[in-house]
Scaffold this active site. Structure first.
Site, PDB file in Angstrom:
ATOM      1  N   TRP A  48      -5.831  12.217   6.375  1.00 49.97           N
ATOM      2  CA  TRP A  48      -5.761  12.642   4.841  1.00 49.97           C
ATOM      3  C   TRP A  48      -4.403  12.222   4.243  1.00 49.97           C
ATOM      4  CZ3 TRP A  48      -8.337  18.364   4.373  1.00 49.97           C
ATOM      5  CH2 TRP A  48      -9.683  18.207   5.176  1.00 49.97           C
ATOM      6  N   TYR A  60     -16.107   2.605   8.984  1.00 41.82           N
ATOM      7  CA  TYR A  60     -14.674   2.661   8.647  1.00 41.82           C
ATOM      8  C   TYR A  60     -14.203   3.160  10.067  1.00 41.82           C
ATOM      9  CZ  TYR A  60     -10.034   4.472   7.782  1.00 41.82           C
ATOM     10  OH  TYR A  60      -8.738   4.815   7.665  1.00 41.82           O
ATOM     11  N   LYS A  63     -11.688   0.972  12.739  1.00 43.13           N
ATOM     12  CA  LYS A  63     -10.671   1.246  13.000  1.00 43.13           C
ATOM     13  C   LYS A  63     -10.394   1.505  14.654  1.00 43.13           C
ATOM     14  CE  LYS A  63      -7.371   1.948  10.967  1.00 43.13           C
ATOM     15  NZ  LYS A  63      -6.357   0.935  10.525  1.00 43.13           N
ATOM     16  N   THR A 103      -9.507   0.398   3.945  1.00 44.56           N
ATOM     17  CA  THR A 103      -9.613   1.873   3.753  1.00 44.56           C
ATOM     18  C   THR A 103     -10.739   2.572   2.987  1.00 44.56           C
ATOM     19  OG1 THR A 103      -7.890   1.994   2.391  1.00 44.56           O
ATOM     20  CG2 THR A 103      -7.302   2.131   4.609  1.00 44.56           C
ATOM     21  N   GLY A 132       0.894  -1.280   0.241  1.00 44.08           N
ATOM     22  CA  GLY A 132      -0.255   0.091  -0.138  1.00 44.08           C
ATOM     23  C   GLY A 132       0.823   1.225  -0.052  1.00 44.08           C
ATOM     24  N   GLN A 133       0.130   2.238   0.153  1.00 41.84           N
ATOM     25  CA  GLN A 133       0.754   3.663  -0.043  1.00 41.84           C
ATOM     26  C   GLN A 133       1.843   3.812   1.119  1.00 41.84           C
ATOM     27  OE1 GLN A 133      -0.776   8.382  -0.415  1.00 41.84           O
ATOM     28  NE2 GLN A 133      -1.942   7.048   0.639  1.00 41.84           N
ATOM     29  N   LEU A 134       1.443   3.606   2.302  1.00 39.06           N
ATOM     30  CA  LEU A 134       2.355   3.954   3.264  1.00 39.06           C
ATOM     31  C   LEU A 134       3.600   2.923   3.370  1.00 39.06           C
ATOM     32  CD1 LEU A 134       3.396   5.489   5.906  1.00 39.06           C
ATOM     33  CD2 LEU A 134       1.761   3.798   7.148  1.00 39.06           C
ATOM     34  N   THR A 178      -6.479   6.162  12.599  1.00 40.96           N
ATOM     35  CA  THR A 178      -7.099   7.340  11.691  1.00 40.96           C
ATOM     36  C   THR A 178      -7.911   8.413  12.637  1.00 40.96           C
ATOM     37  OG1 THR A 178      -8.965   7.855   9.830  1.00 40.96           O
ATOM     38  CG2 THR A 178      -9.283   6.060  11.345  1.00 40.96           C
ATOM     39  N   ASP A 179      -8.101   9.611  11.862  1.00 42.60           N
ATOM     40  CA  ASP A 179      -8.848  10.797  12.365  1.00 42.60           C
ATOM     41  C   ASP A 179     -10.574  10.526  12.335  1.00 42.60           C
ATOM     42  OD1 ASP A 179      -8.701  11.011   9.883  1.00 42.60           O
ATOM     43  OD2 ASP A 179      -9.045  13.143   9.912  1.00 42.60           O
TER      44      ASP A 179
END
Length: 287
Positions: free
Chosen positions: A152, A127, A131, A64, A11-13, A103-104
């Site tokens: 974000w 979601y 989490k 996500t 994934g992205q991270l 997550t926020d």
């Protein structure tokens, strides 16, 4: 540095952690994508822990898809809660420290001030709920953990708001962007640096932390900054969230207070627009 395993590495991270680890010459690290290490496969995970004997596990694996989660509640819960619980159980068994990304969106978003780790988490979508359930599962099992709430997230990797806006801005004459949802964009490369900073610091100040870039903006402000930095000419109109109907409700205000993370780790956090300049520059050079 101690042995590290990254779950959800495709994934992205995960991609950002790989970039940063290579820059910092971190060699004792294993990046495991989902096809190699499914966090719902307990037997498979146990075999990995026995083979690797990690000191740290970084969990980037998550469900996500915020809107799809409203229809796929069971799948989101299995990944975000049960997967986190599986990793916490094995970290306890093998005496490893878990670094888990949250997550926020655990917040309702009805308080117009930066939210601390002590503020009540009250999710308003599936979601965020799953989490938060993952956070609680970790806290109930493990002592050696860092739960990192972020917001974000974007980078030059994967699918994210920055890449979407750059594409749409080049294709469209006009875009309507939500202006009444407020938060903080976070460059995933900055988050990756922070994660390795925690590991290098090794001060055992375990617990829940908030990490995003510094500053505050709306999605509209974020989009305008992207277009400005990328020199994309597109008419951008601010709209209210109620004008853009989605399955899942988003928090109206999810800016997080970073006092705890800065005080504990002596961290300087970049301003969101400065990091955006870096990311957009990399994306433009790729094209």
């Amino acid at each position: 540095m101690s042995k590290i395993i990254v779950f959800g590495a495709s994934g992205q991270l995960g991609a950002c952690l790989k970039v940063v680890s290579e820059k910092q010459n971190i060699s004792d690290i294993n990046f495991l994508p989902e096809e190699q290490a499914n966090i719902l496969d307990v037997a498979g995970l146990e075999a990995i822990f026995k083979s690797e004997t990690p000191a740290y596990c970084i969990n980037c694996a998550a469900y996500t898809a915020v809107d799809k989660a409203e229809d796929e509640v069971d799948l989101a819960r299995r990944i975000n809660r049960d997967g986190a619980e599986n990793l916490a159980t094995l970290c306890k068994q093998f005496n490893a420290t878990l670094i888990h990304i949250s997550t926020d969106f655990v917040f309702e978003g009805n308080l117009a001030r930066p939210l601390t780790e002590l503020d009540e988490a009250r999710p308003i979508n599936v979601y965020g709920l799953t989490k938060l359930e993952g956070e609680h599962a970790i806290e109930s099992i493990l002592n050696k953990y860092y739960i990192l709430r972020t917001s974000w997230l974007y980078s030059e990797f994967g699918n994210n708001f920055v890449k979407t806006m750059m594409r749409l801005g080049a294709e469209k004459d006009e875009l309507r962007i939500i202006a009444d949802q407020i938060g903080t964009p976070t460059y995933a490369i900055d988050l990756a640096h922070y994660i390795f900073h925690i590991i290098e610091n090794d001060n055992a100040q375990y617990g829940l932390y908030h990490y995003s870039n510094e500053g505050v903006c709306s999605w509209y402000d974020f989009a305008k900054a992207i277009f400005d930095i990328a020199d994309i000419k597109v008419n951008t109109l601010p709209i209210r969230g109620v004008e853009y109907v989605t399955k899942a409700i988003r928090p109206g205000f999810s800016v997080m207070d970073k006092s705890k993370v800065k005080g504990t780790f002596g961290l300087e956090i970049p301003y969101w627009r400065d990091s955006l300049v870096e990311c957009v520059g990399k994306l433009k050079s790729q094209n």
